[in-house]
Write an enzyme that holds these catalytic residues in place. Sequence first.
Site, PDB file in Angstrom:
ATOM      1  N   HIS A  54       0.851  -1.192   0.000  1.00 61.53           N
ATOM      2  CA  HIS A  54       0.000   0.000   0.000  1.00 61.53           C
ATOM      3  C   HIS A  54       0.888   1.244   0.000  1.00 61.53           C
ATOM      4  CE1 HIS A  54       0.741  -0.714   4.269  1.00 61.53           C
ATOM      5  NE2 HIS A  54       0.278   0.481   4.582  1.00 61.53           N
ATOM      6  N   HIS A  59       5.943   1.874   3.912  1.00 62.88           N
ATOM      7  CA  HIS A  59       5.915   0.667   3.078  1.00 62.88           C
ATOM      8  C   HIS A  59       6.432   0.948   1.670  1.00 62.88           C
ATOM      9  CE1 HIS A  59       3.728  -1.902   5.968  1.00 62.88           C
ATOM     10  NE2 HIS A  59       3.344  -0.712   6.417  1.00 62.88           N
ATOM     11  N   ASP A 134      -0.558  -4.005   5.907  1.00 60.77           N
ATOM     12  CA  ASP A 134      -1.226  -3.539   7.128  1.00 60.77           C
ATOM     13  C   ASP A 134      -2.708  -3.903   7.130  1.00 60.77           C
ATOM     14  OD1 ASP A 134       1.204  -2.491   7.756  1.00 60.77           O
ATOM     15  OD2 ASP A 134       0.569  -0.390   7.803  1.00 60.77           O
TER      16      ASP A 134
END
Length: 251
Positions: A54, A59, A134
């Site tokens: 994402h 990330h 996540d």
Amino acid sequence: MKVIAVPCLSDNYAYVLVDEKAGEVSVVDPVEPSKVIPVVEGTKLKLKTILTTHHHADHSGGNQGMLKAFPGLTVYGGDGNRIPGLTNQLKDGAKFQLGSLTVQAMQTYGHTTSSICYYIQDAADKQRVVFTGDTLFVGGCGRLFEGSPQDMYTSLNEKLALLPKDTSVYAGHEYTRANLRFALSVEPDNQALREKARRCANADCTMPSTIGEELATNPFMRVDQPDLQKATGATDPVQVLAIVRRMKDNF
């Protein structure tokens, strides 16, 4: 297929996915290139791909650094506007090959609208893994920043829960012990959960879990269970998830 977890930042994980049969590697969420690159180089195999779960900077923030070090990488993800260096935007259910490995993209709304989980199968050794970013944590799930409880329910309980139970789960953060402490507060008589908490108590890295273990221990995947319904005072599974998420936010 081999997966190497690379701790990054304070509690993130990047992953190096090794396909020895094809002689290549891929990386998942390589947020700190200075930590990921030595692991990649240690495999002596060619890096070809970045898989981004994402758009959040913890990330996707290493994508440009990886591209600088390894020009020409293919970068997969779910949001062409917010993921740096993206070359291939994925839709739900998209399938593609990484060397000898088969990848299926799973659009998993709830945490963000850019969230993609990567379900990867190695037919040669019958291994199955899923990188969940996540969306699904060991014993928990992501906060609902860009989605609704219904979105997260669908992602967890109508998509990820349907994967084979022996699928290894690699999440984006080491939140396991805190997640399991909360899980025990809402389902204290769950023996599988107690055993999982015991096993994880002193582990430096609690990855991987499995889909089967999460179905047995993760409160966000157990919203149809009487103890969770009792703890929340609700019976509708989506409402149970919403209440459990609020409880976790304030735990």
